[in-house]
Design a protein around this motif. Structure first.
Motif, mmCIF file in Angstrom:
data_model
loop_
_atom_site.group_PDB
_atom_site.id
_atom_site.type_symbol
_atom_site.label_atom_id
_atom_site.label_comp_id
_atom_site.label_asym_id
_atom_site.label_seq_id
_atom_site.Cartn_x
_atom_site.Cartn_y
_atom_site.Cartn_z
ATOM 1 N N ASN A 68 0.830 -1.213 0.000
ATOM 2 C CA ASN A 68 0.000 0.000 0.000
ATOM 3 C C ASN A 68 0.861 1.258 0.000
ATOM 4 N N GLN A 69 1.956 1.230 0.728
ATOM 5 C CA GLN A 69 2.867 2.367 0.764
ATOM 6 C C GLN A 69 3.469 2.613 -0.622
ATOM 7 N N MET A 70 3.913 1.553 -1.286
ATOM 8 C CA MET A 70 4.496 1.691 -2.627
ATOM 9 C C MET A 70 3.437 2.124 -3.641
ATOM 10 N N LYS A 71 2.260 1.557 -3.541
ATOM 11 C CA LYS A 71 1.183 1.901 -4.473
ATOM 12 C C LYS A 71 0.830 3.381 -4.360
ATOM 13 N N ALA A 72 0.776 3.896 -3.145
ATOM 14 C CA ALA A 72 0.465 5.313 -2.931
ATOM 15 C C ALA A 72 1.513 6.228 -3.565
ATOM 16 N N GLU A 73 2.742 5.726 -3.669
ATOM 17 C CA GLU A 73 3.838 6.503 -4.262
ATOM 18 C C GLU A 73 4.016 6.211 -5.751
ATOM 19 N N GLY A 74 3.162 5.350 -6.319
ATOM 20 C CA GLY A 74 3.267 5.008 -7.737
ATOM 21 C C GLY A 74 4.320 3.961 -8.038
ATOM 22 N N GLY A 75 4.766 3.240 -7.020
ATOM 23 C CA GLY A 75 5.788 2.214 -7.209
ATOM 24 C C GLY A 75 5.209 0.817 -7.257
ATOM 25 N N LYS A 76 6.085 -0.160 -7.401
ATOM 26 C CA LYS A 76 5.689 -1.574 -7.483
ATOM 27 C C LYS A 76 6.433 -2.372 -6.436
ATOM 28 N N LEU A 77 5.758 -3.406 -5.927
ATOM 29 C CA LEU A 77 6.375 -4.325 -4.973
ATOM 30 C C LEU A 77 6.258 -5.736 -5.524
ATOM 31 N N TYR A 78 7.357 -6.475 -5.477
ATOM 32 C CA TYR A 78 7.398 -7.853 -5.926
ATOM 33 C C TYR A 78 7.871 -8.740 -4.788
ATOM 34 N N ILE A 79 7.468 -9.997 -4.825
ATOM 35 C CA ILE A 79 7.855 -10.989 -3.824
ATOM 36 C C ILE A 79 8.626 -12.095 -4.525
ATOM 37 N N THR A 80 9.649 -12.617 -3.845
ATOM 38 C CA THR A 80 10.396 -13.748 -4.370
ATOM 39 C C THR A 80 10.900 -14.616 -3.215
ATOM 40 N N GLY A 81 11.238 -15.861 -3.521
ATOM 41 C CA GLY A 81 11.913 -16.745 -2.591
ATOM 42 C C GLY A 81 11.063 -17.379 -1.505
ATOM 43 N N LEU A 82 9.765 -17.453 -1.696
ATOM 44 C CA LEU A 82 8.926 -18.090 -0.673
ATOM 45 C C LEU A 82 9.090 -19.602 -0.692
ATOM 46 N N SER A 83 9.082 -20.223 0.478
ATOM 47 C CA SER A 83 9.054 -21.689 0.560
ATOM 48 C C SER A 83 7.696 -22.161 0.045
ATOM 49 N N PRO A 84 7.554 -23.428 -0.316
ATOM 50 C CA PRO A 84 6.258 -23.920 -0.786
ATOM 51 C C PRO A 84 5.119 -23.685 0.225
ATOM 52 N N VAL A 85 5.393 -23.861 1.507
ATOM 53 C CA VAL A 85 4.360 -23.642 2.526
ATOM 54 C C VAL A 85 3.996 -22.159 2.610
ATOM 55 N N ALA A 86 4.987 -21.287 2.625
ATOM 56 C CA ALA A 86 4.728 -19.847 2.682
ATOM 57 C C ALA A 86 4.026 -19.377 1.406
ATOM 58 N N TYR A 87 4.419 -19.929 0.258
ATOM 59 C CA TYR A 87 3.769 -19.572 -1.005
ATOM 60 C C TYR A 87 2.277 -19.888 -0.927
ATOM 61 N N ARG A 88 1.957 -21.067 -0.415
ATOM 62 C CA ARG A 88 0.554 -21.472 -0.286
ATOM 63 C C ARG A 88 -0.204 -20.531 0.648
ATOM 64 N N LEU A 89 0.424 -20.131 1.743
ATOM 65 C CA LEU A 89 -0.185 -19.191 2.681
ATOM 66 C C LEU A 89 -0.485 -17.861 1.994
ATOM 67 N N PHE A 90 0.480 -17.336 1.257
ATOM 68 C CA PHE A 90 0.282 -16.088 0.519
ATOM 69 C C PHE A 90 -0.808 -16.253 -0.540
ATOM 70 N N GLU A 91 -0.794 -17.394 -1.208
ATOM 71 C CA GLU A 91 -1.779 -17.666 -2.247
ATOM 72 C C GLU A 91 -3.195 -17.679 -1.672
#
Length: 123
Positions: A68-91
């Protein structure tokens, strides 16, 4: 060991997390990230969870807040390197409907390039 590290490249910031991201550590991480992002220097932020051993809902809240902070400033946020369990949680949270998951560093370069090209087209 729990820690956060920043790699700063002009208008790009890569955030490396290590260890656990839980309610105890999230407060400190949030304060550090907010302060760094408030400088307004960054158009692209990549959060790298490759060395994270545990993440709970407070960690997801940390990511959403910085999105939300990046979006308000017109920027982008990316995620990388999640474990399979963490990826599922985020998903399950639907977070990937808001931001992209990047599988490897080559993809990071492509995404950052796409963001920079879209900036040039909006000038």
């Amino acid at each position: 060991m729990n820690k956060i590290q920043f790699e700063k490249n002009s208008d790009q910031l890569i955030v490396y997390f290590s260890g656990e991201i839980d309610s105890i550590h999230t407060i400190n991480y949030r304060n550090l990230l907010v302060a760094e992002l408030e400088t307004g220097k960054y158009k692209v932020v990549v959060m790298d969870f490759n060395r994270v051993t545990f993440i709970d809902s407070s960690g997801i809240g940390l990511v959403l807040g910085r999105y939300n902070q990046m979006k308000a400033e017109g920027g982008k946020l990316y995620i990388t390197g999640l474990s399979p369990v963490a990826y599922r949680l985020f998903e399950l949270t639907g977070i990937f409907n808001l931001m992209d998951y990047i599988k490897n560093t080559d993809e990071i370069l492509v995404k950052v390039g796409e963001h920079n090209e879209s900036d040039e087209n909006n000038v």
